[in-house]
Design an enzyme around this catalytic site. Structure first.
Site, short mmCIF file in Angstrom:
data_model
loop_
_atom_site.label_atom_id
_atom_site.label_comp_id
_atom_site.label_asym_id
_atom_site.label_seq_id
_atom_site.Cartn_x
_atom_site.Cartn_y
_atom_site.Cartn_z
N HIS A 144 28.59 -21.31 27.50
CA HIS A 144 27.82 -21.00 28.56
C HIS A 144 28.22 -21.72 30.03
CE1 HIS A 144 25.08 -21.51 25.09
NE2 HIS A 144 24.73 -20.27 25.22
N SER A 150 20.90 -16.46 26.10
CA SER A 150 21.14 -17.97 26.25
C SER A 150 21.52 -18.26 27.92
CB SER A 150 22.01 -18.49 25.62
OG SER A 150 23.20 -17.93 25.39
N ASP A 160 30.12 -25.52 27.94
CA ASP A 160 29.78 -25.88 26.42
C ASP A 160 30.82 -25.02 25.73
OD1 ASP A 160 28.39 -23.50 26.54
OD2 ASP A 160 26.74 -24.74 25.72
#
Ligand SMILES: *[C@@H]1O[C@H](CO)[C@@H](O)[C@H](O)[C@H]1NC(C)=O
Ligand SMILES: *[C@@H]1O[C@H](CO)[C@@H](O)[C@H](O)[C@H]1NC(C)=O
Ligand SMILES: *[C@@H]1O[C@H](CO)[C@@H](O)[C@H](O)[C@H]1NC(C)=O
Ligand SMILES: *[C@@H]1O[C@H](CO)[C@@H](O)[C@H](O)[C@H]1NC(C)=O
Ligand SMILES: *[C@@H]1O[C@H](CO)[C@@H](O)[C@H](O)[C@H]1NC(C)=O
Ligand SMILES: *[C@@H]1O[C@H](CO)[C@@H](O)[C@H](O)[C@H]1NC(C)=O
Length: 383
Positions: free
Chosen positions: A354, A36, A351
């Site tokens: 990340h 991610s 968040d």
């Protein structure tokens, strides 16, 4: 804003010191594998049909794109900044079947991806939930499938990827997170590090798991491969919340979880050594170790200098407002009513898991110009 200004100053300084000019036209394409941290949309495409997804909702993307872009950040991710510097377009997510010209690059990275194959986690009861089948070997298979439209090996095998920059990683963060979530001890998590590192090193050497026509990244003439290490995951608001400890000795001097960071550092040490081995076996290739740990530590330890509010260093920018880290598993960023902070560039974590665009930018600059890559990407490609 202050953080951004500082980054710009640091950037100008680095450019002057290194004498590097921006926009190298020698690299003509970029291919990236990972999770991610560098996903540009694959997770949303893969996960949205099967599980609830929040990163395709506002305020994701608010800083740069003005809308959710499939990136798990408020703006650009590390590879976007690298693409910009190399004069390449933002890489399309491979699963988007984009009509864009893939000859200038594709991103195979997907959120949640592990280095070790998903079957291994399932067989050993290490999967905390049903994992998406998107590990490193699967991403390599996607690359393999796209390969004929990138390069016809029969004609021009050596030249094909000689002007491509490959980025293989970061991998490992999800492997270790899943094993931690299975309530394994630090010693047990640590025992998986050699297997994770070996999987990454093998992928760098050989891009294909199919033995009928082994398609080695390096042996096919991939001249430039970047291998990023792990960030200090023990500083992430999500991990800090999930693994909260009453014992002060479990925390280091910036209040990150010592054990989790020790595993990340152990991974980085072994990965760096593995990169050394790859260099020795492939003297014609340039294999770059990219440090993802020190740039984050640098910001956390010098928050004021980076415009990060001291009390918010370990808090997520986007969250429901509760707890010590502004991260709540039942009210995460993207859910209705969950808001972002006023100035994401004054935060490290976007968040909970990340990084903010400002941090991604700082890391990318450190990899391009130094000091966080060995050798810095721009120096390597100008040789
Ligand atoms: C391209 O590579 C050559 C050497 O092969 C080098 O002299 C030149 O500076 C490079 N150009 C750019 C724009 O990076
Ligand atoms: C992309 O193409 C594959 C097969 O060619 C298909 O299965 C998949 O659904 C497509 N994905 C999107 C996002 O259109
Ligand atoms: C993942 O997909 C690959 C094919 O791409 C397949 O060989 C493998 O069995 C799958 N693994 C799981 C756990 O579903
Ligand atoms: C390689 O050959 C295939 C099949 O002939 C063709 O479709 C493709 O465009 C070619 N790719 C390149 C990069 O030339
Ligand atoms: C791990 O431990 C926590 C707390 O003791 C417990 O709530 C959780 O169910 C355990 N998870 C697994 C996968 O065993
Ligand atoms: C987390 O969110 C839930 C749902 O909104 C809420 O009930 C709970 O109080 C929150 N927890 C904290 C620690 O803020």
């Amino acid at each position: 804003m202050e953080l951004e200004l500082l980054f710009s100053l640091v950037f100008l300084l680095l450019v002057r010191i290194s004498g590097a000019s921006s926009g190298s036209r020698n690299i003509t394409s970029m291919f990236t594998l990972g999770d991610s941290y560098i996903d540009t949309g694959n997770f949303v495409i893969m996960a949205a049909p099967v599980i609830p997804v929040w990163i395709d909702k506002p305020p994701y993307g608010e800083t740069f794109f003005g809308r959710p872009s499939g990136r798990p950040s408020d703006g650009r991710v590390i590879i976007d900044f690298i693409a910009e510097e190399l004069g390449l377009p933002f890489l399309p997510a491979s699963l988007a079947n984009s009509s864009d010209d893939v000859s200038r690059g594709v991103n195979f990275a997907v959120g949640g991806a592990t280095a070790i194959d998903v079957g291994f986690f399932e067989r050993n009861s290490l999967a905390p939930f049903k994992l998406l089948n998107n590990s490193l070997d699967v991403q390599l298979a996607w690359f393999e499938k796209l390969r004929p439209s990138l390069c016809n090996t029969t004609e021009d095998s050596r030249g094909c990827f000689s002007k491509s920059l490959f980025i293989v990683g970061e991998f490992g963060v999800n492997d270790y997170n899943f094993i931690w979530m299975a309530n394994k001890t630090e010693g047990e998590v640590r025992s998986y590090v050699p297997k994770v590192v070996k999987t990454i090193a093998l992928a760098v050497e050989s891009s294909s798991s199919s033995s009928d026509r082994p398609a080695e990244l390096i042996d096919d003439g991939a001249a430039y491969v970047v291998v990023p290490g792990n960030p200090p995951t023990g500083c992430s608001p999500t991990v800090l919340t999930l693994r909260r400890s009453p014992d002060a000795a479990d925390y280091d001097r910036v209040s990150c979880l010592r054990g989790v960071n020790d595993v990340a550092r152990h991974h980085n040490a072994l990965l760096r050594a593995a990169v050394g081995g790859l260099r020795a076996r492939h003297p014609r290739a340039t294999i770059i170790f990219a440090d993802f740990y020190e740039p984050i530590r640098k910001i956390l330890e010098n928050s004021g200098q980076f415009g990060v509010v001291a009390g918010d260093v370990l808090k997520a920018c986007c969250g429901a407002g509760g707890g010590a880290y502004n991260w709540n598993s039942s009210a995460v960023c993207g859910m209705p009513g969950v808001a972002a902070c006023r100035d994401p560039s004054a935060y490290v974590s976007w968040d909970g898991l990340h990084f903010t665009e400002a941090v991604n930018h700082y890391v990318a600059k450190g990899w391009l110009h130094g000091p966080y890559a060995d050798p810095p990407i721009l120096r390597a490609i100008h040789h």
